[in-house]
Write an enzyme that holds these catalytic residues in place. Structure first.
Site, short mmCIF file in Angstrom:
data_model
loop_
_atom_site.label_atom_id
_atom_site.label_comp_id
_atom_site.label_asym_id
_atom_site.label_seq_id
_atom_site.Cartn_x
_atom_site.Cartn_y
_atom_site.Cartn_z
N ASP A 40 0.84 -1.21 0.00
CA ASP A 40 0.00 0.00 0.00
C ASP A 40 0.87 1.25 0.00
O ASP A 40 0.57 2.25 -0.65
CB ASP A 40 -0.93 0.02 1.22
CG ASP A 40 -2.05 -0.99 1.07
OD1 ASP A 40 -2.23 -1.49 -0.07
OD2 ASP A 40 -2.70 -1.31 2.08
N TYR A 41 1.95 1.17 0.75
CA TYR A 41 2.88 2.31 0.81
C TYR A 41 3.46 2.56 -0.60
O TYR A 41 3.47 3.68 -1.10
CB TYR A 41 3.98 2.01 1.82
CG TYR A 41 5.05 3.07 1.88
CD1 TYR A 41 6.22 2.94 1.14
CD2 TYR A 41 4.90 4.22 2.67
CE1 TYR A 41 7.20 3.92 1.18
CE2 TYR A 41 5.87 5.20 2.70
CZ TYR A 41 7.02 5.04 1.96
OH TYR A 41 7.98 6.02 1.99
N SER A 86 6.29 38.17 11.45
CA SER A 86 6.43 38.55 12.86
C SER A 86 6.01 40.01 12.99
O SER A 86 5.45 40.57 12.06
CB SER A 86 7.85 38.26 13.34
OG SER A 86 8.68 39.31 13.00
N LYS A 122 -1.39 40.46 23.22
CA LYS A 122 -0.35 39.67 22.55
C LYS A 122 -0.10 38.46 23.44
O LYS A 122 0.41 38.58 24.56
CB LYS A 122 0.92 40.50 22.38
CG LYS A 122 1.99 39.77 21.61
CD LYS A 122 3.10 40.72 21.20
CE LYS A 122 4.04 40.09 20.21
NZ LYS A 122 4.71 38.89 20.71
N GLU A 202 -2.28 31.41 18.25
CA GLU A 202 -1.27 31.14 19.27
C GLU A 202 -1.63 29.91 20.09
O GLU A 202 -2.74 29.83 20.62
CB GLU A 202 -1.23 32.39 20.15
CG GLU A 202 0.11 32.76 20.67
CD GLU A 202 1.07 33.28 19.61
OE1 GLU A 202 0.68 33.48 18.43
OE2 GLU A 202 2.24 33.46 19.96
N LYS A 318 -3.69 46.37 14.74
CA LYS A 318 -3.70 46.04 13.31
C LYS A 318 -4.64 47.00 12.59
O LYS A 318 -5.74 47.27 13.08
CB LYS A 318 -4.19 44.61 13.09
CG LYS A 318 -3.30 43.56 13.72
CD LYS A 318 -3.89 42.17 13.66
CE LYS A 318 -3.07 41.24 14.54
NZ LYS A 318 -3.72 39.97 14.81
N CYS A 452 39.25 39.77 17.99
CA CYS A 452 40.40 38.88 17.88
C CYS A 452 40.93 39.00 16.46
O CYS A 452 40.17 39.00 15.50
CB CYS A 452 39.94 37.45 18.17
SG CYS A 452 41.05 36.20 17.57
S1 IVH Z 1 -0.44 38.95 14.56
C1 IVH Z 1 0.97 39.41 10.55
N1 IVH Z 1 -1.63 38.88 16.88
O1 IVH Z 1 3.59 37.44 18.22
C2 IVH Z 1 1.03 39.53 11.98
N2 IVH Z 1 0.52 37.91 16.67
O2 IVH Z 1 6.03 38.88 17.84
C3 IVH Z 1 1.24 38.23 12.63
N3 IVH Z 1 1.34 36.86 18.70
O3 IVH Z 1 4.65 35.50 15.52
C4 IVH Z 1 1.05 38.22 14.05
N4 IVH Z 1 -0.40 37.30 19.96
O4 IVH Z 1 3.03 34.40 17.16
C5 IVH Z 1 -0.55 38.56 16.18
N5 IVH Z 1 -2.79 38.82 18.89
C6 IVH Z 1 -1.73 38.51 18.18
C7 IVH Z 1 -0.65 37.81 18.74
C8 IVH Z 1 0.46 37.54 17.95
C9 IVH Z 1 0.79 36.74 19.91
C10 IVH Z 1 2.66 36.38 18.30
C11 IVH Z 1 2.71 35.72 16.94
C12 IVH Z 1 3.83 36.40 16.20
C13 IVH Z 1 4.57 37.06 17.31
C14 IVH Z 1 5.33 38.27 16.82
#
Ligand code: IVH
Length: 703
Positions: A40-41, A86, A122, A202, A318, A452
């Site tokens: 099967d694999y 990020s 956050k 998260e 945002k 160094c």
């Molecule tokens: S938005 C496009 N919202 O923070 C933007 N991130 O320092 C993507 N995080 O990698 C992130 N709480 O893992 C967003 N309410 C929140 C969040 C959040 C935690 C983390 C997320 C990101 C990191 C960046």
């Protein structure tokens, strides 16, 4: 499949086959517990191969045919359909005001125009992407480096907050009285579920669950975690999902990746829609109309922080309108439309017990303070960076001093104050020789850092350079970790990066060594062979040139196309000027490149390396258009958009932008007030257009 499948069907099937075969590989190789017969694999593998033969352009980066027989060392890598970004950080209110002003400037909005933003906690966890197809969970992955993460599908399935099947929001409201029956009715419009949906959020552990887990771990002699975030990360990235299952993980959704239909017009609506599919969204998620409201909401969240059942480390803002988010786009790895407003650093007091000196890959001597361990914001801190000799002097640090340290978010802990500075003690003598190789350690004129001078003779530098070259952000050679590098240096097999590609000559010797078996040796050598045609930006970054990070490396390659062309420019007569003209590259980076490529031993090391590997030519992620590779200069003021937005548009067209006009420029977009650049363009006979014509080009090219 009898009829030839459509391209979409084939792509879909190839994705599923990649996951499926990978899963069986893991069951077979890592856990010795195959679920299917060999026949099967083999049938799955054959189907995959046939589909790939029919659709060669659909062969995936994680295709099983490029990986067959290999035992993945750790969890499987998976490329994100859309990168996981990020966030830029801010600590002060003024930085938040500046962020909002920047957004307005980029969008060319009047200062008085209100830009609504969402504001939410956050979460201090780890980001995770959940992919749903036809409403069914098909993939769960960690962020990894943002482009490629780890496949943790079986593990995320054990998390109670992660629905295996999405709930249709319409069905939910209709069925509210009947106990909210789960429905998978598909409909990309209205309340239905998009065919493809990646929910981003998260994974975290609540404070109470963390305490209870640690108590259990302690009682059973298991690993005790420093904080809920580490506990969540350690639990999610388990090889065995039954361990993850026993750990109380949770999930908050805060965004999305690939999605086959729009989720709404605003961030707020889209997140609410995701919530309606059955996800938990963190409390205190709000929409703010002004900076004042954003800051008021920040304060409200900060006040609620201690009482929240989970750890947070700031507030994320945002831009609410998704069409504006789209226009704003991203810079490096963070969107221009979002900002993390972090809570102030946590502080603690302790004693400085020793100062160790570390030698980095560029030879820099970094003093590291060894502390009497102390808890700061939930983490035990035993080491702090002291940056350089001047910092030790500035703080008047001596062994035995009481110090106040602080830790802010992911930032390395720092000493902020010396509490015993007035008591007389012997000053700390900063070494004038490298503690690793004994070579002289000097600081160049005007530089604070002591380096160094041993170059590749210094084992610390050699080790660090090799480690950097194979690291995740650079060539990413799996299985070539610190221990192996140290072992191979010791054996005299590794002096320079090129030697990595000669390790195959030592195959038999390696097999005879303790800890190396047929599979581990084969895997390592295969991982090395896989990188003979590396991504050029990763290759350039891997060379470890000062100031050249991955983003700068990409900017450089966007302009020069190949590492060879870049080197030719750096060693050419007008190298410094040519390099400084590249967007994103200033005189400091330009000088570092010129210095690097003028150094004989660096040129030899790169030549040697290029005799072993052939970096691919740079491929722009942006679409191919008639503007691809062309150079555009913007000058004068623009009326309907900001200079930054215009530059971002040019990049989307595949063009480069430059700050000055030269014979190599292809187009100059001139607004009112354009001066010497316009004159030079006219002298050189370069095409000059106005803003309106530019907007027309952008609209017609459709990017
Ligand atoms: S938005 C496009 N919202 O923070 C933007 N991130 O320092 C993507 N995080 O990698 C992130 N709480 O893992 C967003 N309410 C929140 C969040 C959040 C935690 C983390 C997320 C990101 C990191 C960046």
């Amino acid at each position: 499949m009898t009829d030839k499948p459509s391209e979409a069907q084939a792509a879909n099937r190839l994705m599923r086959l990649a996951k499926e075969i990978a899963r069986h590989d893991r069951l077979y190789h890592d856990r010795d517990s195959p679920e299917i017969s060999d026949a099967d694999y083999d049938a799955l593998v054959r189907e995959n191969r046939e589909l790939e033969a029919q659709f060669p352009h659909l062969v995936r980066a994680d295709s099983p045919s490029t990986r067959l027989g290999a035992t993945p060392a750790g969890p499987l890598a998976t490329a994100h359909a859309r990168p996981m970004l990020s966030l830029d950080n801010a600590f002060a209110e003024a930085e938040v005001e500046e962020f909002v002003a920047r957004v307005k400037r980029f969008l060319n909005l009047d200062e008085s125009v209100a830009v609504a933003m969402t504001a939410e906690p956050k979460i201090d966890g780890l980001s995770c992407s959940l992919r749903y197809e036809g409403g069914q969970l098909v993939l769960g992955s960690t962020r990894g480096d943002g482009a490629v993460g780890e496949d943790v599908t079986p593990n995320v399935r054990t998390i109670g907050d992660v629905p295996h099947t999405l709930r249709s929001s319409r069905a939910q409201s209709r069925d509210a009285g009947t106990g909210g029956r789960v429905s998978t009715s598909l409909d990309t419009n209205g309340g239905g579920i998009p065919e493809i949906l990646e929910v981003r959020g998260e994974v975290y552990m609540s404070k109470a669950d963390f305490e209870a887990l640690n108590a259990r771990q302690e009682a059973s002699g298991g690993k005790v975690f420093a904080n809920p975030r580490n506990a969540a990360a350690g639990s999610l990235r388990q090889k065995d999902p039954s361990i993850t299952e026993a750990r109380p993980l949770r999930f908050f959704a805060h965004g999305w990746g690939e999605v086959s239909g729009p989720l709404g017009d605003t961030q707020f609506e889209a997140v609410k829609r995701i919530e309606s599919f059955g996800f938990a969204v963190a409390p205190l998620f709000a929409r703010c109309e002004s900076v004042e409201e954003m800051l008021a909401h920040y304060r409200a969240i900060e006040k609620a922080r201690a009482d929240l059942p989970f750890d947070i480390d700031g507030v994320v803002y945002k831009v609410d309108r998704l069409d504006w988010q789209e226009r704003l786009g991203q810079v490096a790895r963070a969107p221009r439309w979002a900002l993390a407003h972090k809570f102030p650093a946590e502080k603690a007091e302790t004693t400085l017990e020793a100062i160790a000196i570390q030698v980095g890959r560029t030879g820099k001597l970094t003093p590291v303070g060894r502390l009497k361990p102390v808890g700061v914001g939930g983490v035990m801190v035993a080491n702090v960076t002291l940056h350089n000799r001047d910092e030790i002097e500035r703080l008047g640090l001596r062994l035995g001093d009481r110090v106040r340290i602080q830790r802010a978010g992911d930032v390395i802990p720092q000493v902020v104050e010396n509490l015993t500075r007035d008591e007389p003690r012997d000053p700390f003598a900063f070494p004038d020789h490298c503690p690793e190789c004994g070579s002289e350690a000097v600081s160049e004129e005007g530089e604070v850092d002591v380096r160094c001078t041993g170059g590749l003779v210094c084992p610390a530098q050699r080790f660090e350079r090799l480690r950097h070259f194979v690291s995740r952000g650079a060539l990413d050679i799996e299985g070539l970790g610190e221990r192996s590098i140290a072992e191979f240096i010791e054996l005299g097999w590794l002096h320079s990066p090129a030697d990595i590609f000669r390790l195959r000559d030592h195959r038999d010797d390696l097999l005879g060594r303790e800890g190396w078996k047929e599979t581990s040796v084969s895997n390592l050598l295969r991982a090395i062979e896989d990188k003979r045609e590396p991504d050029p930006a990763r290759f350039l970054f891997g060379l470890g040139i000062r100031h050249v990070g991955i983003v700068t490396a990409r900017d450089l390659l966007k302009c020069f196309g190949t590492v060879d062309a870049l080197r030719a420019a750096a060693t050419g007569d007008s190298g410094q000027a040519e390099l400084s003209a590249v967007d994103g590259v200033g005189p400091i980076v330009a000088e570092a490149l010129v210095d690097f490529f003028h150094e004989e031993h660096n040129r030899e090391a790169v030549d040697d390396l290029l005799s072993q590997v052939r970096p691919k030519p740079y491929e722009s992620k942006s679409r191919q258009t008639e503007w691809s590779g062309k150079t555009i200069v913007f000058t004068g003021s623009l009326e309907t958009m900001s200079r930054d937005e215009a530059k971002a548009q040019a990049e989307r067209l595949g063009a480069r932008t430059a700050g000055s006009v030269s014979a190599k420029s292809d187009l100059v977009v001139a607004g009112p007030g354009a001066g010497s650049k316009l004159k030079k363009a006219e002298e050189l006979g370069i095409r000059v257009i106005g803003e309106q014509e530019w907007a027309k080009i952008v609209a017609e090219t459709g990017v």
